[in-house]
Enzyme design. Structure first.
Site, PDB file in Angstrom:
ATOM      1  N   SER A 127       0.815  -1.227   0.000  1.00 19.36           N
ATOM      2  CA  SER A 127       0.000   0.000   0.000  1.00 19.36           C
ATOM      3  C   SER A 127       0.844   1.269   0.000  1.00 19.36           C
ATOM      4  O   SER A 127       1.897   1.338   0.641  1.00 19.36           O
ATOM      5  CB  SER A 127      -0.870  -0.002   1.262  1.00 19.36           C
ATOM      6  OG  SER A 127      -1.406   1.282   1.488  1.00 19.36           O
ATOM      7  N   GLU A 129       0.158   3.676   1.709  1.00 17.96           N
ATOM      8  CA  GLU A 129       0.214   4.121   3.109  1.00 17.96           C
ATOM      9  C   GLU A 129       1.588   3.835   3.726  1.00 17.96           C
ATOM     10  O   GLU A 129       1.967   4.445   4.713  1.00 17.96           O
ATOM     11  CB  GLU A 129      -0.871   3.427   3.936  1.00 17.96           C
ATOM     12  CG  GLU A 129      -2.248   4.034   3.800  1.00 17.96           C
ATOM     13  CD  GLU A 129      -2.337   5.432   4.386  1.00 17.96           C
ATOM     14  OE1 GLU A 129      -2.197   5.582   5.601  1.00 17.96           O
ATOM     15  OE2 GLU A 129      -2.553   6.373   3.610  1.00 17.96           O
ATOM     16  N   TYR A 151      -1.912   0.170  10.715  1.00 21.97           N
ATOM     17  CA  TYR A 151      -2.168  -0.490   9.432  1.00 21.97           C
ATOM     18  C   TYR A 151      -0.930  -0.395   8.535  1.00 21.97           C
ATOM     19  O   TYR A 151      -0.474  -1.398   7.974  1.00 21.97           O
ATOM     20  CB  TYR A 151      -3.370   0.164   8.737  1.00 21.97           C
ATOM     21  CG  TYR A 151      -3.490  -0.204   7.271  1.00 21.97           C
ATOM     22  CD1 TYR A 151      -4.079  -1.410   6.885  1.00 21.97           C
ATOM     23  CD2 TYR A 151      -3.011   0.639   6.258  1.00 21.97           C
ATOM     24  CE1 TYR A 151      -4.178  -1.766   5.537  1.00 21.97           C
ATOM     25  CE2 TYR A 151      -3.110   0.293   4.922  1.00 21.97           C
ATOM     26  CZ  TYR A 151      -3.693  -0.905   4.569  1.00 21.97           C
ATOM     27  OH  TYR A 151      -3.780  -1.252   3.237  1.00 21.97           O
TER      28      TYR A 151
HETATM   29  P1  NDP Z   1     -11.518  -4.730   1.621  1.00 24.80           P
HETATM   30  O1  NDP Z   1     -11.489  -4.196   2.999  1.00 24.80           O
HETATM   31  O2  NDP Z   1     -12.674  -4.375   0.728  1.00 24.80           O
HETATM   32  O3  NDP Z   1     -11.469  -6.346   1.681  1.00 24.80           O
HETATM   33  C1  NDP Z   1     -10.705  -7.019   2.641  1.00 24.80           C
HETATM   34  C2  NDP Z   1     -10.918  -8.499   2.501  1.00 24.80           C
HETATM   35  O4  NDP Z   1     -10.105  -9.212   3.455  1.00 24.80           O
HETATM   36  C3  NDP Z   1     -12.362  -8.971   2.727  1.00 24.80           C
HETATM   37  O5  NDP Z   1     -12.672  -9.964   1.779  1.00 24.80           O
HETATM   38  C4  NDP Z   1     -12.292  -9.577   4.128  1.00 24.80           C
HETATM   39  O6  NDP Z   1     -13.264 -10.566   4.374  1.00 24.80           O
HETATM   40  C5  NDP Z   1     -10.906 -10.212   4.052  1.00 24.80           C
HETATM   41  N1  NDP Z   1     -10.388 -10.575   5.378  1.00 24.80           N
HETATM   42  C6  NDP Z   1     -10.166  -9.764   6.427  1.00 24.80           C
HETATM   43  N2  NDP Z   1      -9.682 -10.470   7.470  1.00 24.80           N
HETATM   44  C7  NDP Z   1      -9.590 -11.750   7.071  1.00 24.80           C
HETATM   45  C8  NDP Z   1      -9.174 -12.951   7.696  1.00 24.80           C
HETATM   46  N3  NDP Z   1      -8.756 -12.961   8.967  1.00 24.80           N
HETATM   47  N4  NDP Z   1      -9.179 -14.097   6.980  1.00 24.80           N
HETATM   48  C9  NDP Z   1      -9.626 -14.098   5.703  1.00 24.80           C
HETATM   49  N5  NDP Z   1     -10.039 -12.996   5.061  1.00 24.80           N
HETATM   50  C10 NDP Z   1     -10.034 -11.839   5.734  1.00 24.80           C
HETATM   51  O7  NDP Z   1     -10.141  -4.336   0.922  1.00 24.80           O
HETATM   52  P2  NDP Z   1      -9.830  -3.886  -0.599  1.00 24.80           P
HETATM   53  O8  NDP Z   1     -10.450  -4.845  -1.517  1.00 24.80           O
HETATM   54  O9  NDP Z   1     -10.081  -2.432  -0.744  1.00 24.80           O
HETATM   55  O10 NDP Z   1      -8.237  -4.054  -0.620  1.00 24.80           O
HETATM   56  C11 NDP Z   1      -7.621  -5.298  -0.928  1.00 24.80           C
HETATM   57  C12 NDP Z   1      -6.216  -5.308  -0.365  1.00 24.80           C
HETATM   58  O11 NDP Z   1      -5.439  -4.261  -0.940  1.00 24.80           O
HETATM   59  C13 NDP Z   1      -6.110  -5.108   1.145  1.00 24.80           C
HETATM   60  O12 NDP Z   1      -5.028  -5.865   1.602  1.00 24.80           O
HETATM   61  C14 NDP Z   1      -5.806  -3.623   1.280  1.00 24.80           C
HETATM   62  O13 NDP Z   1      -5.135  -3.387   2.507  1.00 24.80           O
HETATM   63  C15 NDP Z   1      -4.921  -3.425   0.077  1.00 24.80           C
HETATM   64  N6  NDP Z   1      -4.904  -2.088  -0.491  1.00 24.80           N
HETATM   65  C16 NDP Z   1      -6.081  -1.505  -0.851  1.00 24.80           C
HETATM   66  C17 NDP Z   1      -6.082  -0.282  -1.485  1.00 24.80           C
HETATM   67  C18 NDP Z   1      -7.353   0.382  -1.880  1.00 24.80           C
HETATM   68  O14 NDP Z   1      -7.312   1.581  -2.165  1.00 24.80           O
HETATM   69  N7  NDP Z   1      -8.464  -0.323  -1.963  1.00 24.80           N
HETATM   70  C19 NDP Z   1      -4.814   0.414  -1.786  1.00 24.80           C
HETATM   71  C20 NDP Z   1      -3.626  -0.325  -1.376  1.00 24.80           C
HETATM   72  C21 NDP Z   1      -3.682  -1.530  -0.763  1.00 24.80           C
HETATM   73  P3  NDP Z   1     -14.721 -10.192   5.008  1.00 24.80           P
HETATM   74  O15 NDP Z   1     -15.590  -9.838   3.838  1.00 24.80           O
HETATM   75  O16 NDP Z   1     -15.082 -11.479   5.670  1.00 24.80           O
HETATM   76  O17 NDP Z   1     -14.525  -9.044   5.957  1.00 24.80           O
HETATM   77  P1  GDR Z   2      -7.010   5.612   3.311  1.00 21.29           P
HETATM   78  O1  GDR Z   2      -8.537   5.768   2.815  1.00 21.29           O
HETATM   79  O2  GDR Z   2      -6.859   5.848   4.765  1.00 21.29           O
HETATM   80  O3  GDR Z   2      -6.175   6.450   2.392  1.00 21.29           O
HETATM   81  O4  GDR Z   2      -6.763   4.054   3.067  1.00 21.29           O
HETATM   82  P2  GDR Z   2      -9.772   6.553   3.448  1.00 21.29           P
HETATM   83  O5  GDR Z   2     -10.750   6.696   2.335  1.00 21.29           O
HETATM   84  O6  GDR Z   2     -10.248   5.938   4.706  1.00 21.29           O
HETATM   85  O7  GDR Z   2      -9.145   7.993   3.829  1.00 21.29           O
HETATM   86  C1  GDR Z   2      -8.591   8.841   2.857  1.00 21.29           C
HETATM   87  C2  GDR Z   2      -8.376  10.235   3.472  1.00 21.29           C
HETATM   88  O8  GDR Z   2      -9.641  10.840   3.715  1.00 21.29           O
HETATM   89  C3  GDR Z   2      -9.596  11.468   5.000  1.00 21.29           C
HETATM   90  N1  GDR Z   2     -10.957  11.599   5.537  1.00 21.29           N
HETATM   91  C4  GDR Z   2     -11.782  10.584   5.867  1.00 21.29           C
HETATM   92  N2  GDR Z   2     -11.634   9.245   5.757  1.00 21.29           N
HETATM   93  C5  GDR Z   2     -12.669   8.466   6.140  1.00 21.29           C
HETATM   94  N3  GDR Z   2     -12.564   7.136   6.004  1.00 21.29           N
HETATM   95  N4  GDR Z   2     -13.815   8.978   6.665  1.00 21.29           N
HETATM   96  C6  GDR Z   2     -13.999  10.324   6.800  1.00 21.29           C
HETATM   97  O9  GDR Z   2     -15.054  10.775   7.271  1.00 21.29           O
HETATM   98  C7  GDR Z   2     -12.942  11.173   6.371  1.00 21.29           C
HETATM   99  N5  GDR Z   2     -12.782  12.523   6.328  1.00 21.29           N
HETATM  100  C8  GDR Z   2     -11.569  12.761   5.831  1.00 21.29           C
HETATM  101  C9  GDR Z   2      -8.699  10.551   5.821  1.00 21.29           C
HETATM  102  O10 GDR Z   2      -8.232  11.212   6.975  1.00 21.29           O
HETATM  103  C10 GDR Z   2      -7.620  10.214   4.793  1.00 21.29           C
HETATM  104  O11 GDR Z   2      -6.655  11.222   4.777  1.00 21.29           O
HETATM  105  C11 GDR Z   2      -7.204   3.403   1.886  1.00 21.29           C
HETATM  106  C12 GDR Z   2      -7.446   1.918   2.266  1.00 21.29           C
HETATM  107  O12 GDR Z   2      -8.021   1.254   1.164  1.00 21.29           O
HETATM  108  C13 GDR Z   2      -6.127   1.216   2.639  1.00 21.29           C
HETATM  109  O13 GDR Z   2      -6.368  -0.171   2.814  1.00 21.29           O
HETATM  110  C14 GDR Z   2      -5.141   1.445   1.487  1.00 21.29           C
HETATM  111  O14 GDR Z   2      -3.914   0.834   1.791  1.00 21.29           O
HETATM  112  C15 GDR Z   2      -4.952   2.925   1.219  1.00 21.29           C
HETATM  113  O15 GDR Z   2      -6.212   3.488   0.878  1.00 21.29           O
HETATM  114  C16 GDR Z   2      -3.999   3.191   0.052  1.00 21.29           C
END
Ligand code: NDP
Ligand code: GDR
Length: 327
Positions: A127, A129, A151
């Site tokens: 990520s 992050e 995280y």
């Molecule tokens: P989501 O939060 O939408 O999905 C997370 C998934 O992980 C769900 O299917 C959840 O299952 C599963 N999970 C959580 N805990 C466990 C466990 N103990 N055993 C098995 N499965 C588990 O994430 P995204 O699809 O947005 O992201 C996918 C990956 O990419 C993550 O690792 C995230 O950190 C990473 N990432 C995401 C970004 C983004 O912008 N979306 C950017 C960079 C990295 P359940 O439905 O049961 O909760």
């Molecule tokens: P992020 O996504 O932390 O970048 O992680 P999120 O959308 O939660 O926050 C992005 C930015 O928005 C600001 N923010 C708020 N965020 C949330 N959730 N709710 C609010 O009300 C709000 N107001 C302002 C946050 O402070 C932050 O700066 C996502 C996840 O998908 C991670 O798993 C992944 O690794 C990173 O993106 C890249």
């Protein structure tokens, strides 16, 4: 027909990746943890119309033996490890759980692959992050990490363990350092989806305000459909490496608000209320990616722009609420 094992198949990326792989002719097996809400947990797969085309296998990242059994049974050619506790804000409330699932859970997956299927190709969902408070205005594969949340620290550990398993045991293990990517299937707790849902609610008269935290935070937001293609491209390379995946253009949370409310003909300033309790203990103020390596080596570039993505998200939430209102 190649077999792909996808952890996190019920999440945003797992759903889009599965659809992408099915279209490419893969057999897709998804790891699914036991839930008391099994009927709703496959909602994203149902939304994409693919729930009957994937195989779901019972397992949990915290249970190594379940992972080994799933891998032995499905014998994957490619493993996409997407499962994580992925919500940054929650990671301060549940730091141990986040470290265990997002960090140690990845090592469990690496161990399971090493033990049961060392020839499989492995993708780690790293990520942006991990860059946290970066001193570089744009981050690439050589930018040092400075994680700013439990995280992000867990992801740094998982990232380096992936690299270690490649260097120590010769696993074909790649890591995509993905910047934020969104879609109508984004979890409701993430900011773009909160804003899309909020704009839809206000438009339909279901709410008059939307509470948010820091409106000045800047992120490089792309579309999940584009980003899952990059994951697949990484595993098609002979040499596993790290790749930054990003659009190269950061926008503020305020910009997302403006765009989403504009889409429904409203002024966000009349509805968005900033609440201090929604600010994070340590904020990452700005992230912007340099995806030159992915562009040059993988031939990857994003196809869906920011405005189109926000419009798609708002439209999807309008449709969801209208369907509920019709009852
Ligand atoms: P989501 O939060 O939408 O999905 C997370 C998934 O992980 C769900 O299917 C959840 O299952 C599963 N999970 C959580 N805990 C466990 C466990 N103990 N055993 C098995 N499965 C588990 O994430 P995204 O699809 O947005 O992201 C996918 C990956 O990419 C993550 O690792 C995230 O950190 C990473 N990432 C995401 C970004 C983004 O912008 N979306 C950017 C960079 C990295 P359940 O439905 O049961 O909760
Ligand atoms: P992020 O996504 O932390 O970048 O992680 P999120 O959308 O939660 O926050 C992005 C930015 O928005 C600001 N923010 C708020 N965020 C949330 N959730 N709710 C609010 O009300 C709000 N107001 C302002 C946050 O402070 C932050 O700066 C996502 C996840 O998908 C991670 O798993 C992944 O690794 C990173 O993106 C890249």
């Amino acid at each position: 027909m190649p077999t792909a094992l996808v952890t996190g198949i019920t999440g945003q990326d797992g759903a889009y990746l599965s659809q992408f792989l099915l279209d490419k002719g893969y057999r897709v097996v998804g790891l699914m943890r036991r839930s008391a809400s099994a009927d709703v947990i496959g909602e994203r797969l149902r939304w994409l119309g693919i729930i009957d085309r994937v195989e779901l296998a019972d397992g949990d990242l915290l249970d190594l033996s379940s992972l080994i059994r799933v891998i032995e049974a499905c014998r994957p050619d490619e493993v996409y490890h997407l499962a994580a506790q992925s919500f940054v804000a929650t990671s301060w409330h549940q730091p141990v759980l986040t470290g265990t699932i997002t960090g140690v859970g990845t090592v469990n997956m690496l161990e399971a692959v090493r033990i049961a299927r060392p020839e499989a190709r492995f993708y780690q969902a790293s990520s942006s992050e991990m860059f946290g408070n970066s001193e570089e205005p744009r981050q690439n594969e050589r930018t040092p990490f400075h994680p700013r949340s439990p995280y992000a620290a867990a992801k740094v550990y998982a990232h380096w363990m992936t690299v270690n398993y490649r260097e120590s045991f010769g696993l074909h293990a790649a890591a995509g350092i993905l910047f934020n990517h969104e879609s109508p299937l984004r979890g409701i707790e993430f900011v773009t989806r909160r804003i899309a849902d909020g704009a839809a609610r206000v438009k339909l008269g279901l709410a008059s305000t939307l509470m948010l935290g820091n409106l000045e935070a800047r992120r490089d937001w792309g579309h999940a459909r584009d980003y899952v293609r990059a994951m697949w491209l990484m595993l098609q390379q002979d040499t596993p490496e790290e790749y930054v995946v990003a659009t190269g253009q950061a926008r503020s949370v305020r910009d997302v608000c403006r765009r989403a409310f504009d889409h429904v003909g409203l002024d966000y300033q009349e509805h968005v209320i900033v609440r201090p309790e929604l600010h994070r203990p340590a904020e990452v103020s700005a992230l912007e990616g340099d995806a030159a390596k992915a562009r040059e080596r993988l031939g990857w570039q994003p196809e869906i722009g920011f405005e189109a993505m926000i419009a798609e998200m708002v439209e999807a939430d309008l449709a969801r609420h209208r369907a509920r209102m019709r009852g």
